[in-house]
Write a protein that holds these residues in place. Structure first.
Motif, mmCIF file in Angstrom:
data_model
loop_
_atom_site.group_PDB
_atom_site.id
_atom_site.type_symbol
_atom_site.label_atom_id
_atom_site.label_comp_id
_atom_site.label_asym_id
_atom_site.label_seq_id
_atom_site.Cartn_x
_atom_site.Cartn_y
_atom_site.Cartn_z
ATOM 1 N N ASP A 32 -20.676 -8.250 18.191
ATOM 2 C CA ASP A 32 -20.561 -6.935 19.032
ATOM 3 C C ASP A 32 -20.835 -5.979 18.103
ATOM 4 N N THR A 33 -20.084 -4.835 18.873
ATOM 5 C CA THR A 33 -20.362 -3.277 17.869
ATOM 6 C C THR A 33 -19.200 -2.792 17.983
ATOM 7 N N ASP A 34 -19.009 -1.395 17.492
ATOM 8 C CA ASP A 34 -17.875 -0.652 17.608
ATOM 9 C C ASP A 34 -17.790 0.391 18.597
ATOM 10 N N GLU A 35 -18.392 0.279 19.997
ATOM 11 C CA GLU A 35 -18.552 1.058 20.863
ATOM 12 C C GLU A 35 -17.220 0.965 21.562
ATOM 13 N N PRO A 36 -16.721 2.002 22.356
ATOM 14 C CA PRO A 36 -15.205 1.834 22.946
ATOM 15 C C PRO A 36 -15.143 0.773 23.733
ATOM 16 N N MET A 37 -13.870 -0.103 23.584
ATOM 17 C CA MET A 37 -13.512 -1.313 24.562
ATOM 18 C C MET A 37 -14.002 -2.407 23.872
ATOM 19 N N HIS A 38 -14.680 -2.344 22.856
ATOM 20 C CA HIS A 38 -15.446 -3.577 22.059
ATOM 21 C C HIS A 38 -14.487 -3.929 21.052
ATOM 22 N N ASN A 39 -14.249 -5.243 20.731
ATOM 23 C CA ASN A 39 -13.647 -5.899 19.659
ATOM 24 C C ASN A 39 -14.036 -7.199 19.300
ATOM 25 N N GLU A 40 -13.648 -7.848 18.084
ATOM 26 C CA GLU A 40 -14.099 -9.055 17.673
ATOM 27 C C GLU A 40 -12.988 -9.580 16.808
ATOM 28 N N VAL A 41 -12.803 -10.908 16.735
ATOM 29 C CA VAL A 41 -11.905 -11.423 16.032
ATOM 30 C C VAL A 41 -12.356 -12.962 15.517
ATOM 31 N N TRP A 42 -12.193 -13.284 14.048
ATOM 32 C CA TRP A 42 -12.114 -14.542 13.577
ATOM 33 C C TRP A 42 -10.901 -14.901 13.303
ATOM 34 N N TYR A 43 -10.593 -16.005 13.900
ATOM 35 C CA TYR A 43 -9.229 -16.458 14.028
ATOM 36 C C TYR A 43 -9.062 -17.920 13.448
ATOM 37 N N PHE A 44 -7.907 -18.116 12.662
ATOM 38 C CA PHE A 44 -7.835 -19.638 11.877
ATOM 39 C C PHE A 44 -6.165 -19.909 12.273
ATOM 40 N N ASP A 45 -5.900 -20.924 12.540
ATOM 41 C CA ASP A 45 -4.463 -21.299 12.247
ATOM 42 C C ASP A 45 -4.580 -22.682 11.608
ATOM 43 N N ALA A 46 -3.091 -23.040 11.145
ATOM 44 C CA ALA A 46 -3.106 -24.547 10.550
ATOM 45 C C ALA A 46 -1.642 -24.888 10.715
ATOM 46 N N THR A 47 -1.723 -26.165 10.794
ATOM 47 C CA THR A 47 -0.302 -26.762 10.419
ATOM 48 C C THR A 47 -0.467 -27.713 9.417
ATOM 49 N N ALA A 48 0.478 -27.696 8.515
ATOM 50 C CA ALA A 48 0.358 -28.628 7.056
ATOM 51 C C ALA A 48 1.088 -29.920 7.346
ATOM 52 N N ASP A 49 0.791 -30.717 6.643
ATOM 53 C CA ASP A 49 1.572 -31.820 6.552
ATOM 54 C C ASP A 49 2.938 -31.715 5.863
ATOM 55 N N ASP A 50 3.287 -30.632 5.278
ATOM 56 C CA ASP A 50 4.798 -30.253 4.668
ATOM 57 C C ASP A 50 5.590 -29.501 5.642
ATOM 58 N N GLY A 51 4.825 -29.162 6.704
ATOM 59 C CA GLY A 51 5.630 -28.386 7.712
ATOM 60 C C GLY A 51 5.110 -26.869 7.795
#
Length: 283
Positions: A32-51
């Motif tokens: 995408d671009t930086d035009e008004p009302m534009h946005n972008e995300v690279w998202y990561f989550d994790a749940t580890a074995d230790d909690g």
């Protein structure tokens, strides 16, 4: 915004430069671009074995900047340790020190980065304020686009909500730094990449169990932007997990970020095939 349709027609694929059933490495890059009302995300989550629970999001623009043509790269990190304590950091980066490639996933915000190829990812957040991670994601399922293109067209003017749930199930290994400790983890995780030109509001849920992976997201938001240009979510990250057991599930809001005063910013850089260009920004 009274109509919505999934962009799943042959002409939609052609228009978007996509191939049915085939994902290419470039789809993990800047879309995408930086035009008004534009946005972008690279998202990561994790749940580890230790909690341990982890959420990391790299965004091209602050939610409070949605109404402006400006580059305001930022990232958040949330770490919940097994005893329930939460460690949170939010980092803004000078656009002159930010790179977002459009031929692959290569996002570098100062000392922090995400790189990957739809099969493997490296997520690194330097502990500049005592909270950081250095994680490797290894895909356990094929990457995919929901509905064939992952594009939903909204309204008579084709206001788009783009989303790409690239890899919903991964093996995660690496290092976590929080609360004055550094420790190694193994576990499972989720990654998606989203971009849009309407106010973002898209909490989702991913669950794994019995050899299956399920991702569920509510219909895209059609709310109007806040007069300040910000989206509707609250000003603090919200993260919750189901108890650990035979299945795992993570629900997280990836768009919540604190507001900040308007500042003058330089250009962010996009790289493709080794060449670097600058995007126009506002002040």
């Amino acid at each position: 915004m009274s109509t919505a349709r999934l962009m799943d027609r042959p002409e939609d694929l052609e228009r978007l430069g996509l191939e049915a059933g085939v994902l290419r490495t470039w789809e993990g890059g800047r879309r995408d671009t930086d035009e008004p009302m534009h946005n972008e995300v690279w998202y990561f989550d994790a749940t580890a074995d230790d909690g341990t629970k982890i959420v990391v999001g790299f965004r091209s623009k602050l939610p409070s900047d949605m109404g402006r043509e400006v580059s305001s790269p930022n990232l958040n990190i949330n770490v919940i340790v097994p005893d329930g304590r939460e460690f949170v950091d939010f980092i803004e980066v000078d656009p002159a020190d930010a790179e977002m490639a459009d031929d692959r996933c290569h996002v570098r915000y100062g000392r922090h980065c995400v790189t990957g190829n739809l099969r493997e990812y490296h997520v690194a957040v330097a502990p500049v304020n005592g909270v950081g991670v250095d994680l490797r994601y290894e895909a356990l399922v094929e990457p995919f686009r929901p509905g064939g293109t992952a594009h939903v067209a909204l309204g008579a003017d084709d206001e788009y909500y783009y989303t790409d749930f690239s890899i919903p199930r991964n093996r995660v290994t690496g290092t976590v730094i929080a609360g004055g400790r550094t420790w190694e983890i193994t576990g499972s995780g989720y990654h998606d990449h989203q971009w849009m030109n309407i106010p973002p509001s898209w909490p989702g849920t991913t669950g794994c169990g019995g050899g299956s992976t399920v991702s569920v997201s509510p219909p895209s938001s059609t709310t109007s932007p806040h007069p300040s240009g910000s989206a509707s979510p609250t000003s603090r990250s919200s993260v919750s997990w189901t108890p650990r057991g035979s299945s795992s599930s993570t629900t997280a809001s990836r768009w919540n970020a604190p507001s900040r005063p308007t500042t003058t910013r330089g250009p962010a850089r996009t790289t493709r095939n080794g060449a670097t260009t600058s995007s126009a920004t506002g002040t």
